[in-house]
Structures are given as structure tokens and as C-alpha cells.
Design a protein around this motif. Structure first.
Motif, mmCIF file in Angstrom:
data_model
loop_
_atom_site.group_PDB
_atom_site.id
_atom_site.type_symbol
_atom_site.label_atom_id
_atom_site.label_comp_id
_atom_site.label_asym_id
_atom_site.label_seq_id
_atom_site.Cartn_x
_atom_site.Cartn_y
_atom_site.Cartn_z
ATOM 1 N N VAL A 183 0.840 -1.627 -0.239
ATOM 2 C CA VAL A 183 -0.481 0.032 -0.503
ATOM 3 C C VAL A 183 0.953 0.958 0.637
ATOM 4 O O VAL A 183 1.823 0.860 0.877
ATOM 5 N N LEU A 184 0.914 1.719 -1.349
ATOM 6 C CA LEU A 184 1.855 3.021 -1.089
ATOM 7 C C LEU A 184 1.311 4.657 -0.819
ATOM 8 O O LEU A 184 0.482 4.662 -1.636
ATOM 9 N N ASP A 185 1.677 5.399 -0.499
ATOM 10 C CA ASP A 185 1.275 6.713 -0.345
ATOM 11 C C ASP A 185 1.394 7.623 -1.461
ATOM 12 O O ASP A 185 3.104 8.198 -1.610
ATOM 13 N N ILE A 186 0.552 8.026 -1.925
ATOM 14 C CA ILE A 186 1.061 9.210 -3.232
ATOM 15 C C ILE A 186 0.189 9.992 -3.181
ATOM 16 O O ILE A 186 0.024 11.348 -4.583
ATOM 17 N N THR A 187 -0.596 10.581 -1.901
ATOM 18 C CA THR A 187 -0.912 11.877 -1.564
ATOM 19 C C THR A 187 0.503 12.595 -2.268
ATOM 20 O O THR A 187 -0.221 14.034 -2.672
ATOM 21 N N ASP A 189 2.865 13.120 -4.454
ATOM 22 C CA ASP A 189 2.169 13.178 -5.663
ATOM 23 C C ASP A 189 1.390 13.991 -6.773
ATOM 24 O O ASP A 189 1.605 14.694 -7.015
ATOM 25 N N CYS A 190 0.300 13.757 -5.537
ATOM 26 C CA CYS A 190 -1.402 14.301 -5.549
ATOM 27 C C CYS A 190 -1.176 16.009 -5.514
ATOM 28 O O CYS A 190 -1.314 16.445 -6.600
ATOM 29 N N ALA A 191 -0.550 16.256 -4.640
ATOM 30 C CA ALA A 191 0.050 17.365 -4.230
ATOM 31 C C ALA A 191 0.685 18.051 -4.647
ATOM 32 O O ALA A 191 0.464 18.978 -5.195
ATOM 33 N N SER A 192 1.861 17.944 -5.715
ATOM 34 C CA SER A 192 2.933 18.326 -6.534
ATOM 35 C C SER A 192 2.092 18.116 -7.051
ATOM 36 O O SER A 192 2.446 19.294 -8.474
ATOM 37 N N PHE A 193 1.463 17.374 -8.687
ATOM 38 C CA PHE A 193 0.627 17.664 -9.534
ATOM 39 C C PHE A 193 -0.271 18.609 -9.437
ATOM 40 O O PHE A 193 -0.320 19.854 -10.514
ATOM 41 N N LEU A 194 -1.252 19.206 -8.153
ATOM 42 C CA LEU A 194 -2.556 20.009 -8.184
ATOM 43 C C LEU A 194 -1.544 21.147 -8.004
ATOM 44 O O LEU A 194 -1.833 22.522 -8.399
ATOM 45 N N ARG A 195 -0.374 21.441 -7.639
ATOM 46 C CA ARG A 195 0.580 22.490 -7.458
ATOM 47 C C ARG A 195 0.390 23.496 -9.104
ATOM 48 O O ARG A 195 -0.110 24.246 -8.737
ATOM 49 N N GLU A 196 1.051 22.651 -9.408
ATOM 50 C CA GLU A 196 1.336 22.222 -11.427
ATOM 51 C C GLU A 196 -0.104 22.939 -12.016
ATOM 52 O O GLU A 196 -0.420 24.067 -12.559
ATOM 53 N N ALA A 197 -0.694 22.284 -11.441
ATOM 54 C CA ALA A 197 -2.223 21.436 -12.475
ATOM 55 C C ALA A 197 -3.579 22.765 -12.226
ATOM 56 O O ALA A 197 -3.940 23.272 -12.882
ATOM 57 N N THR A 255 -8.681 14.850 7.716
ATOM 58 C CA THR A 255 -7.393 14.628 8.423
ATOM 59 C C THR A 255 -6.682 13.750 8.424
ATOM 60 O O THR A 255 -5.283 13.621 8.531
ATOM 61 N N TRP A 256 -6.516 12.342 8.458
ATOM 62 C CA TRP A 256 -5.912 11.151 8.352
ATOM 63 C C TRP A 256 -5.820 10.138 7.159
ATOM 64 O O TRP A 256 -5.422 9.154 6.853
ATOM 65 N N GLN A 257 -6.748 10.879 6.134
ATOM 66 C CA GLN A 257 -7.011 9.935 4.625
ATOM 67 C C GLN A 257 -5.951 10.434 3.801
ATOM 68 O O GLN A 257 -5.052 11.803 3.920
ATOM 69 N N SER A 258 -5.723 9.385 3.133
ATOM 70 C CA SER A 258 -4.135 9.514 2.142
ATOM 71 C C SER A 258 -4.576 8.829 0.903
ATOM 72 O O SER A 258 -5.246 8.083 1.288
ATOM 73 N N VAL A 259 -4.446 9.443 -0.338
ATOM 74 C CA VAL A 259 -4.087 8.631 -1.037
ATOM 75 C C VAL A 259 -3.557 7.548 -1.551
ATOM 76 O O VAL A 259 -2.253 7.786 -1.676
ATOM 77 N N CYS A 260 -4.128 5.997 -1.468
ATOM 78 C CA CYS A 260 -2.371 4.866 -2.146
ATOM 79 C C CYS A 260 -3.080 4.532 -3.087
ATOM 80 O O CYS A 260 -4.378 3.469 -3.518
ATOM 81 N N LEU A 261 -1.452 3.497 -3.544
ATOM 82 C CA LEU A 261 -1.902 3.011 -4.927
ATOM 83 C C LEU A 261 -2.023 1.708 -4.343
ATOM 84 O O LEU A 261 -0.708 1.598 -3.143
ATOM 85 N N VAL A 262 -2.814 0.629 -4.259
ATOM 86 C CA VAL A 262 -2.910 -0.620 -3.744
ATOM 87 C C VAL A 262 -2.270 -1.897 -4.639
ATOM 88 O O VAL A 262 -3.266 -2.167 -5.971
ATOM 89 N N ASP A 263 -1.091 -2.718 -4.306
ATOM 90 C CA ASP A 263 -0.517 -3.495 -5.539
ATOM 91 C C ASP A 263 -0.349 -4.749 -4.399
ATOM 92 O O ASP A 263 0.639 -5.305 -3.712
#
Length: 140
Positions: A20-24, A26-34, A116-124
Motif C-alpha cells: 500500500v503505497l502513499d501517493i498523496t 505526488d497528487c499534491a505536487s501535481f495539483l500545485r502545478e495543474a 485529517t488522516w486520509q491519504s491516497v494510496c496505490l494498492v498492489d
């Protein structure tokens, strides 16, 4: 009508173990630009038949609990009709029915609006394919 649609594909290495990989971040970085401070929606999509996207707490054991629950629901044994790859690999193809390959999340003021405690995760759970792509798309 929307005046911004931007997308980016992340290349992610999950390794040879279930993860379970936290990609939050990466999402935040993308949104800062997009997003440019706009409100809108972030869609996170993994174009793989054996991976999913989950929104959950990480770091306090919930990520490990999710993997344990998936082991209970989808044991890695020979019961599966889909039988190529590692033993029990057929369960990996059932995973997206329980952990969908996408999530659409609100963006407010250019920032991901998570609890508060939520993260966006890739589940593999697929140990046979350690290289994944995740598509991030902002509509705002």
C-alpha cells in the motif's frame, strides 16, 4: 463548463512485495502545478488489471490491516481459475472489484480536500509486476 483539464502519468515502482503505497504527495505536487488555485476534481486512475486506488489512513497500521483483510478475502492459493504467474495470482485480478482502480477527489483552492488522516494510496498485491503507472487528471 470547465476551462482546465490537465493530466500526468506517474511511473511507480512497488517492488516484489505486496504494498500500500502513499501517493498523496505526488497528487499534491501535481495539483500545485495543474490546479493553479482552482476548485475542481482530481481523478486518480491505475490502468492495471491487478491494482487499485484506496483512500485510507497510513502509518498507523491501517495499510497493513488492509493487506491482511485482502489476504483473508482473497487468499493467495490455487482456488483461482486465472492461474498464470505466481501462486495465487488469480486473486490479484479480483482485487480491483474490491479496491477500485480509481478515485475522484475534491480539490478546493488548488489543494486536495482530504480528511485529517486520509491519504491516497496505490494498492498492489501483484508481486509479478513491480512497475506501475498512475494517471492523475485535474478537471477544474
Amino acid at each position: 463548463m470547465s476551462d482546465v483539464f490537465t493530466t500526468r502519468v506517474l511511473d511507480v515502482s512497488t517492488g516484489a512485495a505486496e504494498k500500500v503505497l502513499d501517493i498523496t504527495g505526488d497528487c499534491a505536487s501535481f495539483l500545485r502545478e495543474a490546479a493553479g488555485g482552482r476548485d475542481g476534481l482530481l481523478n486518480v486512475f491505475v490502468p492495471h488489471a491487478t491494482a487499485g486506488i484506496a483512500v485510507l489512513e497510513t502509518g498507523a497500521g491501517s495499510d497493513d490491516d488492509l493487506l491482511a483483510a485482502l489476504h483473508t478475502l482473497l487468499p493467495a492459493d490455487d482456488r483461482w481459475q486465472h492461474r498464470h504467474g505466481s501462486p495465487g495470482h488469480g486473486r490479484d485480478h479480483v482485487l480491483p472489484a474490491l479496491v477500485p482502480p480509481h478515485a475522484t477527489l475534491p480539490v478546493v483552492g488548488g489543494r486536495l480536500e482530504l480528511g485529517t488522516w486520509q491519504s491516497v494510496c496505490l494498492v498492489d498485491t501483484n508481486r509479478d509486476n513491480p512497475e506501475r503507472k498512475v494517471r492523475l487528471s485535474f478537471l477544474g
